[in-house]
Design a protein around this motif. Structure first.
Motif, PDB file in Angstrom:
ATOM      1  N   ASP A 135      51.992  15.133  -8.299  1.00 49.73           N
ATOM      2  CA  ASP A 135      51.825  16.228  -9.259  1.00 49.73           C
ATOM      3  C   ASP A 135      50.356  16.563  -9.525  1.00 49.73           C
ATOM      4  OD1 ASP A 135      50.983  14.124 -10.861  1.00 49.73           O
ATOM      5  OD2 ASP A 135      52.544  14.383 -12.375  1.00 49.73           O
ATOM      6  N   GLY A 136      49.438  15.887  -8.811  1.00 54.85           N
ATOM      7  CA  GLY A 136      48.016  16.161  -8.963  1.00 54.85           C
ATOM      8  C   GLY A 136      47.328  15.343 -10.036  1.00 54.85           C
ATOM      9  N   THR A 137      48.081  14.518 -10.768  1.00 54.06           N
ATOM     10  CA  THR A 137      47.463  13.639 -11.753  1.00 54.06           C
ATOM     11  C   THR A 137      46.974  12.371 -11.064  1.00 54.06           C
ATOM     12  OG1 THR A 137      49.569  12.586 -12.323  1.00 54.06           O
ATOM     13  CG2 THR A 137      48.910  14.516 -13.640  1.00 54.06           C
ATOM     14  N   VAL A 138      46.165  11.604 -11.757  1.00 55.36           N
ATOM     15  CA  VAL A 138      45.617  10.374 -11.182  1.00 55.36           C
ATOM     16  C   VAL A 138      45.892   9.190 -12.100  1.00 55.36           C
ATOM     17  CG1 VAL A 138      43.815  11.490  -9.810  1.00 55.36           C
ATOM     18  CG2 VAL A 138      43.333  10.855 -12.170  1.00 55.36           C
ATOM     19  N   ARG A 139      45.940   8.011 -11.497  1.00 58.17           N
ATOM     20  CA  ARG A 139      46.111   6.763 -12.236  1.00 58.17           C
ATOM     21  C   ARG A 139      45.103   5.758 -11.682  1.00 58.17           C
ATOM     22  NH1 ARG A 139      49.022  10.156 -13.820  1.00 58.17           N
ATOM     23  NH2 ARG A 139      51.108   9.981 -14.711  1.00 58.17           N
ATOM     24  N   GLY A 198      51.225  -0.767 -16.630  1.00 57.50           N
ATOM     25  CA  GLY A 198      50.864  -2.061 -16.063  1.00 57.50           C
ATOM     26  C   GLY A 198      51.929  -3.121 -16.241  1.00 57.50           C
ATOM     27  N   GLU A 199      53.068  -2.743 -16.855  1.00 57.41           N
ATOM     28  CA  GLU A 199      54.160  -3.699 -17.044  1.00 57.41           C
ATOM     29  C   GLU A 199      54.828  -4.021 -15.714  1.00 57.41           C
ATOM     30  OE1 GLU A 199      56.985  -2.776 -20.156  1.00 57.41           O
ATOM     31  OE2 GLU A 199      55.462  -1.516 -21.124  1.00 57.41           O
ATOM     32  N   VAL A 200      55.244  -5.262 -15.562  1.00 56.25           N
ATOM     33  CA  VAL A 200      55.938  -5.697 -14.353  1.00 56.25           C
ATOM     34  C   VAL A 200      57.331  -5.086 -14.326  1.00 56.25           C
ATOM     35  CG1 VAL A 200      56.831  -7.678 -13.074  1.00 56.25           C
ATOM     36  CG2 VAL A 200      54.649  -7.850 -14.286  1.00 56.25           C
ATOM     37  N   VAL A 215      45.436  -1.408 -16.668  1.00 57.85           N
ATOM     38  CA  VAL A 215      45.451   0.031 -16.429  1.00 57.85           C
ATOM     39  C   VAL A 215      44.195   0.624 -17.077  1.00 57.85           C
ATOM     40  CG1 VAL A 215      46.688   2.176 -16.916  1.00 57.85           C
ATOM     41  CG2 VAL A 215      47.961   0.091 -16.375  1.00 57.85           C
ATOM     42  N   PHE A 216      43.543   1.543 -16.374  1.00 60.82           N
ATOM     43  CA  PHE A 216      42.334   2.189 -16.870  1.00 60.82           C
ATOM     44  C   PHE A 216      42.604   3.664 -17.118  1.00 60.82           C
ATOM     45  CE2 PHE A 216      41.132  -1.454 -14.414  1.00 60.82           C
ATOM     46  CZ  PHE A 216      40.110  -2.040 -15.138  1.00 60.82           C
TER      47      PHE A 216
END
Length: 144
Positions: A35-39, A90-92, A105-106
């Motif tokens: 969708d063009g977002t970043v993580r 960041g949850e498993v 997560v940043f």
């Protein structure tokens, strides 16, 4: 919260592929979603200890919350031992039968076509590529 650091142009990232970046002394894996977002998550795999999360697989898993509600979450799977995390929290999601080790997560965003990631004490960035698109990614200014 630290100041976001310019990583690269969004167009330099391939959808659902990761790149490694160095924010000061912190290694992160940055992903562009369809969708063009970043993580951005920690580069270090909590299970193997290897800095390989940017080589992980982006996907979707259906999970059942504590309230019984079923929802789809975007995930990243380590290329080493195949554990799976929710890329937003960041949850498993799947620990592969091992103890649950969350992923850091940043904050990441796209602003004016540029990918920005915030990290503790982040000042300089070096992006490590592996595909032709990733090799086009240039290091950003040090912020000094």
């Amino acid at each position: 919260m630290s100041t976001p650091v310019d990583i690269c142009a969004l167009e330099d990232l391939d959808p659902e592929r990761g790149v490694g970046a160095l924010l000061g002394a912190t290694q992160v894996a940055v992903f562009r979603l369809t969708d063009g977002t970043v993580r951005a998550v920690q580069q270090r795999d909590p299970y193997s200890g290897a800095n390989v999360m940017s080589r992980g697989l982006v996907g979707t898993h259906r999970v059942t919350g504590d309230d019984g509600a079923v929802r789809d979450v975007t995930t990243v799977t380590t290329p080493m031992l195949k554990q799976v995390w929710d890329i937003d929290t960041g949850e498993v999601v799947d620990s592969g039968g091992k103890d649950r080790r969350p992923l850091a997560v940043f904050p990441a965003e796209v602003r004016d076509g540029r990918v920005l990631v915030a990290g503790v004490g982040a000042r300089s960035v070096v992006v490590v590529g592996r595909t032709a698109a990733e090799e086009r990614v240039a290091a950003s200014p040090s912020g000094a």
